[in-house]
Scaffold this active site. Structure first.
Site, mmCIF file in Angstrom:
data_model
loop_
_atom_site.group_PDB
_atom_site.id
_atom_site.type_symbol
_atom_site.label_atom_id
_atom_site.label_comp_id
_atom_site.label_asym_id
_atom_site.label_seq_id
_atom_site.Cartn_x
_atom_site.Cartn_y
_atom_site.Cartn_z
ATOM 1 N N GLY A 174 -6.991 1.040 -2.504
ATOM 2 C CA GLY A 174 -5.686 1.541 -2.086
ATOM 3 C C GLY A 174 -4.769 0.461 -1.556
ATOM 4 O O GLY A 174 -3.540 0.583 -1.637
ATOM 5 N N ASP A 175 -5.347 -0.596 -1.003
ATOM 6 C CA ASP A 175 -4.530 -1.681 -0.459
ATOM 7 C C ASP A 175 -3.658 -2.313 -1.537
ATOM 8 O O ASP A 175 -2.457 -2.510 -1.355
ATOM 9 C CB ASP A 175 -5.430 -2.763 0.156
ATOM 10 N N TRP A 176 -4.278 -2.655 -2.664
ATOM 11 C CA TRP A 176 -3.518 -3.351 -3.705
ATOM 12 C C TRP A 176 -2.470 -2.432 -4.321
ATOM 13 O O TRP A 176 -1.366 -2.872 -4.644
ATOM 14 C CB TRP A 176 -4.460 -3.900 -4.773
ATOM 15 N N SER A 179 0.468 -2.260 -1.969
ATOM 16 C CA SER A 179 1.289 -3.474 -1.976
ATOM 17 C C SER A 179 2.375 -3.389 -3.038
ATOM 18 O O SER A 179 3.495 -3.881 -2.842
ATOM 19 C CB SER A 179 0.414 -4.711 -2.195
#
Length: 454
Positions: A174-176, A179
């Site tokens: 989910g982080d990428w 971003s």
């Protein structure tokens, strides 16, 4: 001078999601100043949890994932001089990027209202765990818990049924994705600032991006197709996963069942009734009579009659939209990804994947013709560029020495970086580290010659 060349970004972020945004902007040409404390971004500690056996200050692929292409500055924002340097850095910046929570930003005077009053054209961008409203507004948010667990992602992938078991989502999944959302917001705000001279506040959250990614699932659940799903009950049999005689799983994706089911069923050698009988040959009927379960079972029986090696050439010849379900190990050897510079090998000194000490990393998922394939510069130790950046801001050697003495800044004092660390990675696919160095040196020589001609 294509892309975002000339854009100045001040990056006060940690872990992966917001640093991923900084990396995207940097690969598109922006100059990104990474501001860390003397102990550095928490992501510098995560390598072992990502599977690395050990890490060093110059060999940390887990940190590089979100840390490529930065200028490395270490400021103590709890001191007057450290904050003064931060404000100088922001004074001519275009974007301030942060993952700090709002209460902490207010205490430091780095919240949107304060910085907007000081620098009206500055675009202020924040990656949060949760939204700005609601009881969770100021709580910590992380990829695994906020995006995947709370967002319904983790519970959606396993096949529903008797042996249902929850697994872990890929690290920083989910982080990428988050971003990307923040970068889009930043670019929209920059466009408006260019027209109006006024910066904007840009906010996204891990939870909101998870909701966005689960959009179809959220809609489908309300229409009677809850998640997790049972593949044996797929409402569209031609948009489902199947397995071959030798245990190879693959996915077929023909969402337009009414149009494509005759072709699919004929290739599979199924009974003509499945494409001739109105009780079977359209999704509207399947939704009412439940015959989709029978169709899935018949397709599964047909696919289990041959191995993947037998099915693959047939599927390709007949242009049936299918892909084998590949493992990450498979992806690491996928020539298609390397041919398109989606994956690129970066060489390390003491670590790496295989005998050539390389790690395969991903590049930014977009290309500008004016930039071509991005150039990747590896992350560097804490405070590596502090002196250079302070000099850019107008500080004298004596002032810098005083700031170092009272711990307002931290500067790298270790051994000189090996040339291999400082050597950038270009959009090439060399056979080994030596070839990579030769190609990179040739590219650097070409750039130097071009600069001299100008």
């Amino acid at each position: 001078m294509g892309g975002l060349n000339g854009l100045k970004v001040v990056d006060l972020t940690v872990f992966a999601a917001a640093p991923g945004c900084g990396r995207l902007l940097a690969e598109l040409g922006a100059t990104v100043y990474k501001v860390e404390t003397a102990t550095g971004d928490y992501q510098r500690t995560q390598g072992v949890s990502w599977g690395m056996k050990f890490k060093t200050d110059i060999d940390d692929a887990a940190f590089d994932c979100g840390g490529f292409n930065r200028k490395w500055v270490s400021l103590n924002l709890k001191t007057e001089k450290g904050m003064e340097a931060m404000m100088k850095l922001l004074s001519d910046a275009d974007v301030f990027l942060t993952s700090n929570r709002t209460p902490a930003l207010k205490r430091m005077g780095l919240d949107y209202e304060t910085l907007h009053a000081k620098f009206p054209k500055l675009v202020w961008a924040q990656l949060r765990g949760y939204g700005e409203r609601g009881e969770m507004a100021d709580e910590q948010g992380y990829d695994a818990i906020t995006y995947s667990a709370r967002g319904g992602v983790t519970m959606s992938f396993p096949n529903a049924g008797e042996h249902f078991e929850v697994g872990n989502s890929p690290v920083a999944f989910g982080d990428w994705n988050s971003s990307n959302a923040l970068a889009v917001g930043v670019l929209a705000a920059l466009w408006n600032a260019q027209r109006t001279g006024v910066g904007d506040k840009v906010v996204t959250s891990l939870y909101h991006v998870s909701n966005w990614g689960m959009m179809s699932a959220i809609c489908a659940t309300q229409q009677g197709q809850p998640h997790p799903k049972n593949r044996a009950e797929a409402p569209c049999p031609t948009n489902n996963s199947y397995v071959t005689a030798d245990g190879v799983w693959f996915v077929m994706c023909f969402g337009d069942y009414n149009k494509f089911c005759p072709k699919v069923f004929q290739v599979l050698g199924m009974d003509p009734k499945y494409w001739e009988d109105p009780a079977y040959n359209n999704l509207e009927a399947l939704a009412q009579n439940g015959n989709n379960v029978e169709v899935v079972a018949e397709m599964e029986k047909a696919f289990k009659a041959k191995t993947w090696a037998e099915w693959e050439p047939i599927l390709v010849k007949e242009e049936l939209a299918c892909e084998k379900c590949r493992t990450v190990e498979d992806v690491l050897h996928d020539k298609e990804a390397f041919d398109n510079d989606q994956l690129r090998r970066v060489y390390y000194e003491d670590q790496g994947y295989g005998d050539d000490h390389s790690y395969t990393v991903t590049t930014a998922p977009m290309r500008l013709a004016s930039l071509g394939d991005p150039v990747l510069h590896r992350s560097l130790p804490i405070g590596y560029d502090t002196v250079e950046v302070l000099e850019e801001l107008g500080y004298t050697p004596d002032e810098i020495a005083a700031m170092r003495a009272d711990n307002s800044v931290a500067c790298y004092e270790g051994d000189p970086m090996p040339e291999s660390v400082l050597q950038p990675s270009y959009g090439i696919y060399p056979a080994n580290a030596e070839e990579a160095a030769e190609l990179a040196a040739a590219r650097a020589a070409e750039e130097a010659a071009a600069a001299a001609r100008q």
